[in-house]
Design a protein around this motif. Structure first.
Motif, PDB file in Angstrom:
ATOM      1  N   GLU A   3      57.292 -10.630  49.620  1.00 14.27           N
ATOM      2  CA  GLU A   3      55.736 -10.505  50.110  1.00 14.27           C
ATOM      3  C   GLU A   3      55.339 -11.983  50.057  1.00 14.27           C
ATOM      4  O   GLU A   3      55.466 -12.722  49.158  1.00 14.27           O
ATOM      5  N   SER A   4      54.907 -12.468  51.285  1.00 16.35           N
ATOM      6  CA  SER A   4      54.536 -13.747  51.584  1.00 16.35           C
ATOM      7  C   SER A   4      53.136 -14.225  51.001  1.00 16.35           C
ATOM      8  O   SER A   4      52.784 -15.389  50.472  1.00 16.35           O
ATOM      9  N   ASP A   5      52.204 -13.023  51.198  1.00 20.78           N
ATOM     10  CA  ASP A   5      50.990 -13.255  50.605  1.00 20.78           C
ATOM     11  C   ASP A   5      51.105 -13.434  48.995  1.00 20.78           C
ATOM     12  O   ASP A   5      51.333 -12.651  48.512  1.00 20.78           O
ATOM     13  N   LEU A   6      50.437 -14.502  48.659  1.00 19.60           N
ATOM     14  CA  LEU A   6      50.459 -14.751  46.830  1.00 19.60           C
ATOM     15  C   LEU A   6      49.746 -13.700  46.171  1.00 19.60           C
ATOM     16  O   LEU A   6      50.232 -13.286  45.166  1.00 19.60           O
ATOM     17  N   ILE A   7      48.502 -13.513  46.691  1.00 18.90           N
ATOM     18  CA  ILE A   7      47.754 -12.396  46.006  1.00 18.90           C
ATOM     19  C   ILE A   7      48.303 -11.192  46.099  1.00 18.90           C
ATOM     20  O   ILE A   7      48.361 -10.185  44.924  1.00 18.90           O
ATOM     21  N   ARG A   8      49.010 -10.463  47.168  1.00 17.75           N
ATOM     22  CA  ARG A   8      49.637  -9.187  47.236  1.00 17.75           C
ATOM     23  C   ARG A   8      50.633  -9.300  46.464  1.00 17.75           C
ATOM     24  O   ARG A   8      50.834  -8.318  45.811  1.00 17.75           O
ATOM     25  N   ARG A   9      51.472 -10.434  46.373  1.00 13.94           N
ATOM     26  CA  ARG A   9      52.757 -10.627  45.653  1.00 13.94           C
ATOM     27  C   ARG A   9      52.433 -10.243  44.065  1.00 13.94           C
ATOM     28  O   ARG A   9      53.118  -9.549  43.533  1.00 13.94           O
ATOM     29  N   GLN A  10      51.203 -10.928  43.857  1.00 13.68           N
ATOM     30  CA  GLN A  10      51.001 -10.822  42.247  1.00 13.68           C
ATOM     31  C   GLN A  10      50.541  -9.328  41.977  1.00 13.68           C
ATOM     32  O   GLN A  10      50.580  -8.852  41.039  1.00 13.68           O
ATOM     33  N   ASP A  11      49.787  -8.664  42.900  1.00  9.75           N
ATOM     34  CA  ASP A  11      49.405  -7.430  42.851  1.00  9.75           C
ATOM     35  C   ASP A  11      50.757  -6.489  42.631  1.00  9.75           C
ATOM     36  O   ASP A  11      50.664  -5.504  41.810  1.00  9.75           O
ATOM     37  N   LEU A  12      51.772  -6.712  43.408  1.00  2.82           N
ATOM     38  CA  LEU A  12      52.924  -5.830  43.401  1.00  2.82           C
ATOM     39  C   LEU A  12      53.607  -6.335  42.047  1.00  2.82           C
ATOM     40  O   LEU A  12      54.130  -5.170  41.437  1.00  2.82           O
ATOM     41  N   GLN A  13      53.707  -7.328  41.464  1.00  2.00           N
ATOM     42  CA  GLN A  13      54.347  -7.561  40.298  1.00  2.00           C
ATOM     43  C   GLN A  13      53.767  -6.943  39.190  1.00  2.00           C
ATOM     44  O   GLN A  13      54.216  -6.465  38.231  1.00  2.00           O
ATOM     45  N   ARG A  14      52.181  -6.854  39.161  1.00  2.00           N
ATOM     46  CA  ARG A  14      51.404  -6.345  38.125  1.00  2.00           C
ATOM     47  C   ARG A  14      51.789  -4.988  38.255  1.00  2.00           C
ATOM     48  O   ARG A  14      51.972  -4.232  37.117  1.00  2.00           O
ATOM     49  N   ALA A  15      51.831  -4.138  39.213  1.00  2.00           N
ATOM     50  CA  ALA A  15      52.141  -2.840  39.625  1.00  2.00           C
ATOM     51  C   ALA A  15      53.438  -2.551  38.787  1.00  2.00           C
ATOM     52  O   ALA A  15      53.569  -1.582  38.295  1.00  2.00           O
ATOM     53  N   LEU A  16      54.442  -3.192  39.151  1.00  2.00           N
ATOM     54  CA  LEU A  16      55.872  -2.984  38.679  1.00  2.00           C
ATOM     55  C   LEU A  16      56.042  -2.924  37.439  1.00  2.00           C
ATOM     56  O   LEU A  16      56.458  -2.382  36.473  1.00  2.00           O
ATOM     57  N   ARG A  17      54.987  -3.986  36.652  1.00  2.00           N
ATOM     58  CA  ARG A  17      55.017  -4.404  35.086  1.00  2.00           C
ATOM     59  C   ARG A  17      54.652  -2.804  34.580  1.00  2.00           C
ATOM     60  O   ARG A  17      55.192  -2.457  33.662  1.00  2.00           O
TER      61      ARG A  17
END
Length: 473
Positions: free
Chosen positions: A314-328
């Motif tokens: 995911e190139s968008d930093l905010i969206r990437r962080q959202d995805l990382q949080r979701a997977l955690r």
């Protein structure tokens, strides 16, 4: 308004008492409202404190559904003191203001968005408001329903009107045919994945196309119910012969000459040819596969044959962080096969998928099989009438024989406001509408899917393509 109009515009125009400004605000007349014990107490208290009456008591149907226990044996007593107080105060308010109440032991009790349609309380052309975001469900009947807050509930009860801002319009056209094992839940989950959890914010969605026309009324309710998960404030389909047949035998539907007059009026409820929409979205039902969520938002979903996505793509930093949080939170690793994810719980219920057709779909998967030994599986019918019908058809026994808990009606584990709560780390295949963090219990992990997919997961003990189960039968 001159020129061709959408069905949404016809609904709002026909219920506008007066225009308030040039920003789209109107005073909107509301035909009927549904109240529950959870979102209404402050509204009733406000009426009492101001010495106001309910303007049209007969326009409100009250249902206990959020906090009541769903244990297999229905009892009025509640272990939770807070919930018991909410129910008793709800009864007191309904008695005081002259509102009909389906209380816990009433044979008509159930989840409000299941009960209201099955009673014939919702009719095409109506505008409905209620203190629950999933009031959009009623769009499947050609009505326009939307959720409101507590202060708006008070205003509505006192005046039968609301200050309302017109929405933009979106048409979602679903072409093609659903394949074997596919349901309306897969259509709406695919749409939410496509446009995002805020993709329909500020819009009312009209669903159309041959795939929508082919759906039953109950299947359409699932789509309208979950449209709010894309941010929509309203969702509906034009009423058709299936809707009229669904309503014909309902206890509160018009009868005799009134029915004839109503039908003539309802047949005028459609979008005019060439009426413009602010946004158009196309889906092909034939290209869809069974959907499951992997994250903590309904748009974080994928086909069951896919893998958990990698946030680093995911190139968008905010969206990437959202995805990382979701997977955690979900305890998942990028690249994992969705069909390898083991579950501890399976839940079929909620205002999204707990009607008789949903239970029939699940029973076809379950029949002759057993729930995996490590899975706790629960069925919570959407209403007592649905529960009774399932027992009469032998569906309940199919679930019981397979090892499912056969429970009483209520919202239950959809939002964990009663004693149906998951523990931290539990992983649930769920037919509900939201997979937010903590939605089914603090630290609990939710995977949304259709009832048939939940049934398949319960049997296999992991997320499973229901189509493979059909091949084994």
């Amino acid at each position: 308004m001159n020129g061709p109009r959408t069905l949404y515009q016809k609904h709002i125009d026909s219920h506008t008492v007066c225009t308030l400004d040039d920003q789209g605000h109107v005073l909107l007349y509301v035909d009927r409202q549904v109240a529950n014990e959870y979102t209404s107490p402050q509204a009733f208290s406000g009426l009492r404190e101001a010495g106001r009456k309910v303007r049209r008591p007969g326009a409100t149907l009250a249902v206990v559904d959020h906090v009541n226990p769903t244990s297999p044996k229905r009892i009025a007593a509640m272990a939770d003191a807070g919930g018991a107080l909410q129910v008793s105060y709800f009864q007191e308010n309904c008695d005081h203001f002259g509102i009909e109440l389906f209380n816990v032991l009433d044979k008509r009790q159930g989840i409000e968005h299941v009960v209201a349609p099955e009673q014939g309380f919702i009719l095409p052309g109506m505008v409905i408001a209620a203190g629950d975001s999933h009031t959009t469900t009623y769009g499947a009947l050609g009505a326009f329903g939307f959720g409101i807050g507590t202060s708006e509930i008070e205003h509505l009860l006192a005046t039968q009107t609301l200050v309302y801002k017109r929405l933009k319009t979106m048409r979602v056209t679903v072409q093609g045919e659903l394949g074997a094992g596919m349901t309306s839940k897969d259509i709406i989950m695919a749409l939410i994945r496509r446009i995002g959890a805020s993709g329909a914010t500020g819009f009312a969605i009209e669903f159309s196309g041959p795939a929508i026309d082919a759906l039953s009324v109950e299947a359409r309710m699932t789509i309208c119910n979950m449209a709010v998960e894309a941010g929509a404030r309203g969702a509906f389909m034009a009423p058709d012969e299936k809707v009229y047949a669904y309503l014909a035998d309902k206890s509160r539907a018009p009868k005799g000459e009134l029915w004839t007059q109503a039908l003539a009026s309802w047949r005028e409820l459609y979008t005019d040819a060439d009426a413009p929409f602010d946004r158009e979205v196309m889906l092909d039902a034939g290209e869809l596969e069974p959907m499951v969520t992997w994250g903590t938002s309904p748009d974080q979903a994928a086909a069951i044959g896919d893998c958990v996505p990698d946030p680093m793509n995911e190139s968008d930093l905010i969206r990437r962080q959202d995805l990382q949080r979701a997977l955690r939170y979900m305890g998942l690793e990028p690249g994992a096969q969705l069909s390898d994810i083991q579950i501890s719980h399976a839940f079929i219920g909620s205002c999204t998928n707990a009607r008789i057709e949903d239970l029939r779909d699940a029973a076809r998967v379950v029949r002759g099989r057993k729930v995996a030994s490590h899975v706790r599986a629960m069925i919570v019918p959407g209403s007592t009438l649905v529960r009774d019908q399932a027992e009469a058809e032998g569906i309940a026994q199919v679930f019981i024989d397979a090892g499912f808990e056969w429970r009483q009606s209520g919202c239950s584990m959809c939002l964990a406001m009663n004693d149906d709560v998951l523990a931290a780390g539990d992983r649930c295949a769920s037919s509900t509408n939201r997979n937010f963090e903590g939605r089914q219990g603090a630290g609990a992990r939710t995977h949304l899917m259709s009832p048939a997919m939940v049934a398949a997961a319960a049997i296999r003990g992991r997320l499973t393509d229901v189509r493979a189960m059909a091949e084994e039968a």
